[in-house]
Design an enzyme around this catalytic site. Structure first.
Site, short mmCIF file in Angstrom:
data_model
loop_
_atom_site.label_atom_id
_atom_site.label_comp_id
_atom_site.label_asym_id
_atom_site.label_seq_id
_atom_site.Cartn_x
_atom_site.Cartn_y
_atom_site.Cartn_z
CE LYS A 74 2.60 -38.82 -21.23
NZ LYS A 74 2.64 -38.11 -19.94
N GLY A 134 8.17 -45.63 -4.31
CA GLY A 134 8.87 -45.08 -5.47
C GLY A 134 9.67 -43.86 -5.06
N GLY A 163 11.97 -42.13 -6.72
CA GLY A 163 12.64 -41.65 -7.93
C GLY A 163 12.73 -40.13 -7.87
CE LYS A 164 12.57 -37.89 -13.73
NZ LYS A 164 12.59 -39.31 -14.15
N GLY A 199 9.57 -38.81 -5.93
CA GLY A 199 9.55 -39.36 -4.58
C GLY A 199 10.61 -38.72 -3.68
#
Ligand code: NAD
Length: 359
Positions: free
Chosen positions: A81, A181, A183-184, A186
């Site tokens: 990461k 949440g 968002g994208k 959710g």
């Protein structure tokens, strides 16, 4: 915090690279936890950390999580990461992203990057101008596009397996699911749930998310806070915002008997998995059920095929079912069962590198 003095749950990494380009303002850390199963794949988080120690901590923690996630998903990929320390709204520029791409390229394919919080498909297209080792690019550039599509599908698949384990049927019809949440991920998840016949209660700190829900999923209701959501009469809790959603306080308040969500690092500290088990709450490990996104972008490496990636992500149902059963048989929390299976695969298959091949 020095890398070598990191807490013991954050050590064991193969390589940590600090990258700087003063002119563009780039300050990045690329952490490679393991390449036992192949090149380390994991996204790039662009975040305004309060300190360098916080940035290092996140890179170490998230890269280890990716190694376990990729191992459990059956991918021939290790875990890594990267974090870029800065504010994506003000510090992101073409030069900074391209400078970052050159550092990714300098690792010769030991690390393959992708999107994460603060980075988008359009950013990966720019990073890819400098490196061959980039996934999560746009479809017009041969990429897998927005990974939240299969992340949500995978979370929904894991939730079906958990529902089957708890209630004997995988359908969410008639269940109430609380999604924190929108968002994208959710948003796609709410779609799957509504189509399955579940009642959805949602929350988000953003007014925009609230407006989106009202307009696109009027069947779902909205509550003002995550606290209110977890204290309400829900069957399933789906944390889909940031990490640390499951802590002593939230687990104590939780009325749901199943937790399955997209957020990474949901357990705020070691031991929360035991607390969940003691309260009879079935927790499907986050890195298991949210691996649809990495499955989607990993497919880009050999030439992206959405149907193949979706087929692969659908196996999250089977893996979740197996892990929940193993956890019951061995009387251990599912999080521990998942860790053990991932560690075994890294050890068993990674060991095969010791068989010399002449090429
Ligand atoms: P996103 O940024 O699009 O959405 C996150 C949403 O959470 C936003 O709408 C934000 O307003 C909301 N939020 C933030 N803090 C909140 C709080 N305290 N209470 C309620 N809502 C809050 O991110 P995403 O891509 O949808 O990802 C969601 C989570 O899933 C993240 O933890 C991410 O790391 C994880 N995840 C995402 C993917 C992917 O493919 N996008 C893959 C694996 C894991």
């Amino acid at each position: 915090m020095g890398v070598f003095e990191a807490p013991s749950n954050l050590t064991g990494h193969e390589e940590v690279v600090f990258c700087q380009d003063k002119a563009s303002g780039l300050r990045a850390i690329i952490a490679i936890y393991s390449t036992a199963l192949g090149p380390a794949l994991g996204g790039t988080r662009f975040y305004p950390y309060a300190s360098e120690a916080d940035a290092i901590h996140d890179a170490l923690d998230l890269s280890k999580g990716m190694a376990y996630k990729n191992a459990l998903a059956g991918l021939d990929l290790g875990g890594g990461k990267a974090v870029i320390w800065g504010d994506p709204d003000t510090d992101k520029s073409e030069a900074l992203l391209r400078a970052y791409g050159r550092f990714v390229e300098s690792l010769g394919g030991r690390y393959i990057t992708a999107c994460d919080v603060g980075t988008y498909v359009s950013d990966m297209d720019i990073v890819a101008k400098e490196s061959r080792h980039v996934t999560g690019r746009s479809e017009e550039n041969g990429g897998a596009g927005d990974s939240s599509v299969l992340t949500a599908f995978g979370v929904y698949s894991g939730m079906r397996a958990a529902a089957e384990h708890k209630w004997g049927t995988p359908s969410l019809k008639g269940r109430t699911v609380g999604v924190a949440g929108i968002g994208k991920v959710g948003r796609h998840l709410v779609g799957h749930l509504v189509e399955d016949g579940a009642t959805v209660v949602a929350t988000d700190i953003s007014e925009r998310a609230h407006d989106w829900l009202k307009e696109n999923r009027p069947e779902a209701s909205f509550v003002g806070s995550t606290k209110e959501l977890i204290a309400s009469d829900i069957d399933v809790y789906a944390p889909c915002a940031l990490g640390g959603a499951l802590n002593d306080e939230s687990v104590g308040m939780l009325r749901a008997s199943v937790v399955v969500g997209a957020a990474n690092n949901q357990l705020a500290h070691p031991g929360v998995e035991k607390l969940l088990a003691e309260r009879g709450i079935l927790y499907a490990p986050d890195y298991l059920v949210n691996s649809g996104g990495v499955i989607q972008v990993a497919d880009e490496i050999g030439g992206f095929n959405f149907a193949r990636a979706k087929r692969r992500a659908s196996h999250i149902f089977d893996i979740t079912r197996d892990i929940l059963r193993t956890a019951d048989t061995e009387a251990i929390p599912p999080a521990l069962a998942a860790d053990r299976i991932a560690e075994r695969r890294m050890a068993d298959c990674g060991r095969l590198r010791s068989i010399y091949l002449a090429h």
